[in-house]
Design a protein around this motif. Structure first.
Motif, PDB file in Angstrom:
ATOM      1  N   ILE A 101      41.069  39.520  63.556  1.00 42.19           N
ATOM      2  CA  ILE A 101      40.297  40.440  62.711  1.00 42.19           C
ATOM      3  C   ILE A 101      40.382  40.024  61.250  1.00 42.19           C
ATOM      4  N   ALA A 102      41.588  39.656  60.809  1.00 42.37           N
ATOM      5  CA  ALA A 102      41.768  39.234  59.418  1.00 42.37           C
ATOM      6  C   ALA A 102      40.971  37.976  59.105  1.00 42.37           C
ATOM      7  N   ALA A 103      40.945  37.052  60.049  1.00 46.58           N
ATOM      8  CA  ALA A 103      40.177  35.812  59.842  1.00 46.58           C
ATOM      9  C   ALA A 103      38.688  36.111  59.737  1.00 46.58           C
ATOM     10  N   TYR A 104      38.203  37.026  60.558  1.00 50.77           N
ATOM     11  CA  TYR A 104      36.793  37.415  60.486  1.00 50.77           C
ATOM     12  C   TYR A 104      36.470  38.061  59.137  1.00 50.77           C
ATOM     13  N   LEU A 105      37.300  38.982  58.702  1.00 58.53           N
ATOM     14  CA  LEU A 105      37.019  39.703  57.462  1.00 58.53           C
ATOM     15  C   LEU A 105      37.079  38.774  56.251  1.00 58.53           C
ATOM     16  N   GLN A 106      37.993  37.832  56.259  1.00 55.51           N
ATOM     17  CA  GLN A 106      38.076  36.908  55.128  1.00 55.51           C
ATOM     18  C   GLN A 106      36.818  36.055  55.015  1.00 55.51           C
ATOM     19  N   GLY A 107      36.321  35.577  56.132  1.00 52.87           N
ATOM     20  CA  GLY A 107      35.191  34.661  56.094  1.00 52.87           C
ATOM     21  C   GLY A 107      35.666  33.221  56.083  1.00 52.87           C
ATOM     22  N   ALA A 108      34.769  32.321  55.795  1.00 51.53           N
ATOM     23  CA  ALA A 108      35.048  30.891  55.946  1.00 51.53           C
ATOM     24  C   ALA A 108      36.148  30.383  55.031  1.00 51.53           C
ATOM     25  N   ALA A 109      36.285  30.966  53.858  1.00 51.29           N
ATOM     26  CA  ALA A 109      37.284  30.487  52.903  1.00 51.29           C
ATOM     27  C   ALA A 109      37.812  31.661  52.089  1.00 51.29           C
ATOM     28  N   PRO A 110      39.091  31.592  51.687  1.00 51.49           N
ATOM     29  CA  PRO A 110      39.642  32.681  50.865  1.00 51.49           C
ATOM     30  C   PRO A 110      39.047  32.712  49.472  1.00 51.49           C
ATOM     31  N   VAL A 111      39.126  33.858  48.835  1.00 54.20           N
ATOM     32  CA  VAL A 111      38.652  34.027  47.468  1.00 54.20           C
ATOM     33  C   VAL A 111      39.451  33.123  46.530  1.00 54.20           C
ATOM     34  N   LYS A 112      38.762  32.461  45.629  1.00 55.61           N
ATOM     35  CA  LYS A 112      39.408  31.588  44.655  1.00 55.61           C
ATOM     36  C   LYS A 112      39.616  32.330  43.339  1.00 55.61           C
ATOM     37  N   PRO A 113      40.790  32.174  42.722  1.00 53.63           N
ATOM     38  CA  PRO A 113      41.004  32.775  41.400  1.00 53.63           C
ATOM     39  C   PRO A 113      40.046  32.193  40.369  1.00 53.63           C
ATOM     40  N   SER A 114      39.791  32.950  39.326  1.00 50.11           N
ATOM     41  CA  SER A 114      38.985  32.463  38.208  1.00 50.11           C
ATOM     42  C   SER A 114      39.521  33.068  36.923  1.00 50.11           C
ATOM     43  N   THR A 115      39.026  32.576  35.807  1.00 57.98           N
ATOM     44  CA  THR A 115      39.495  33.074  34.513  1.00 57.98           C
ATOM     45  C   THR A 115      38.524  34.063  33.876  1.00 57.98           C
ATOM     46  N   ALA A 116      37.393  34.314  34.513  1.00 59.16           N
ATOM     47  CA  ALA A 116      36.395  35.232  33.946  1.00 59.16           C
ATOM     48  C   ALA A 116      36.923  36.661  33.975  1.00 59.16           C
ATOM     49  N   VAL A 117      36.792  37.347  32.849  1.00 57.15           N
ATOM     50  CA  VAL A 117      37.288  38.723  32.732  1.00 57.15           C
ATOM     51  C   VAL A 117      36.206  39.597  32.115  1.00 57.15           C
ATOM     52  N   ASN A 118      35.994  40.774  32.703  1.00 53.93           N
ATOM     53  CA  ASN A 118      35.073  41.754  32.132  1.00 53.93           C
ATOM     54  C   ASN A 118      35.867  42.742  31.280  1.00 53.93           C
ATOM     55  N   GLY A 119      35.604  42.745  29.976  1.00 51.23           N
ATOM     56  CA  GLY A 119      36.281  43.678  29.094  1.00 51.23           C
ATOM     57  C   GLY A 119      37.659  43.211  28.669  1.00 51.23           C
ATOM     58  N   LYS A 120      38.319  44.039  27.881  1.00 55.52           N
ATOM     59  CA  LYS A 120      39.651  43.743  27.371  1.00 55.52           C
ATOM     60  C   LYS A 120      40.697  44.158  28.399  1.00 55.52           C
TER      61      LYS A 120
END
Length: 210
Positions: A101-120
């Protein structure tokens, strides 16, 4: 105070690697997981569906980290996360079912971190960023399981989760201490609103959701 929060955040990362590195992982079959998830669609497959009591939005699960989902389901199964319906669901699942179930919910690849930030970035989340990143997408690390993706999650779900860690209803060696740093209800609200407002890959796991 700010330096104390940063120090505790670094300790949180160390504690995660030590306490969870032998724990949950996910090497499941997503095709089988999609089939096994069918009983979950009644709550997690409906946009903006709400838990009856206490009243809060059921969390978005699609594209959440698989290893986090394995850990969460194991905690519901053991009772470390108190929720009667989720306990009953998780108790009916084998370890293999949970990983699928966890593999299905994640999808093909895990979320990658990024440096984009909304707001302070508010001071209330200073300790959170060591694991969850400044935008709730996590950080580059070898932590297993991965911390939850917080970005774009329902704000009221995040509020109730943080409150549950603060009052001891949810049990987690790291989050128990981190939540105590949010000393007021307003602190909890600020942290939840900040992460909920970040750009996110999370969506409701409705049938056919990509």
């Amino acid at each position: 105070m700010h330096s104390r929060l940063n120090c505790l955040g670094l300790l949180a990362g160390t504690a995660l690697s030590l306490s969870w590195s032998i724990g949950a992982h996910a090497a499941g079959d997503p095709a089988l997981g999609e089939k096994k998830f069918y009983t979950c669609y009644g709550c997690h497959g409906i946009d903006n569906y709400r838990n009856a009591y206490p009243d809060y939005s059921v969390p978005k699960l699609r594209h959440q980290h698989a290893s986090y989902l394995v850990a969460a389901l194991q905690e519901y199964r053991s009772g470390e996360r108190p929720h009667a319906t989720m306990h009953a669901q998780a108790a009916s699942l084998s370890d293999e079912d949970i990983e699928d179930i966890a593999a299905y919910l994640q999808g093909a690849a895990p979320v990658k971190p990024s440096t984009a930030v909304n707001g302070k970035v508010p001071k209330q989340v200073a300790a959170c960023v060591a694991c969850h990143g400044e935008n709730g997408l996590g950080v580059e690390s070898a932590l297993t399981p991965k911390p939850a993706v917080l970005a774009g999650q329902h704000v009221d779900y995040l509020e109730q989760a943080l409150t549950a860690y603060k009052n001891g209803r949810r049990k987690n060696v790291v989050m128990d201490g981190m939540a105590q740093l949010l000393t007021t209800d307003e602190d909890v609200k600020i942290a939840a609103e900040y992460f909920a407002g970040q750009s996110s890959p999370l969506v409701t796991a409705s049938t056919g959701a990509k």
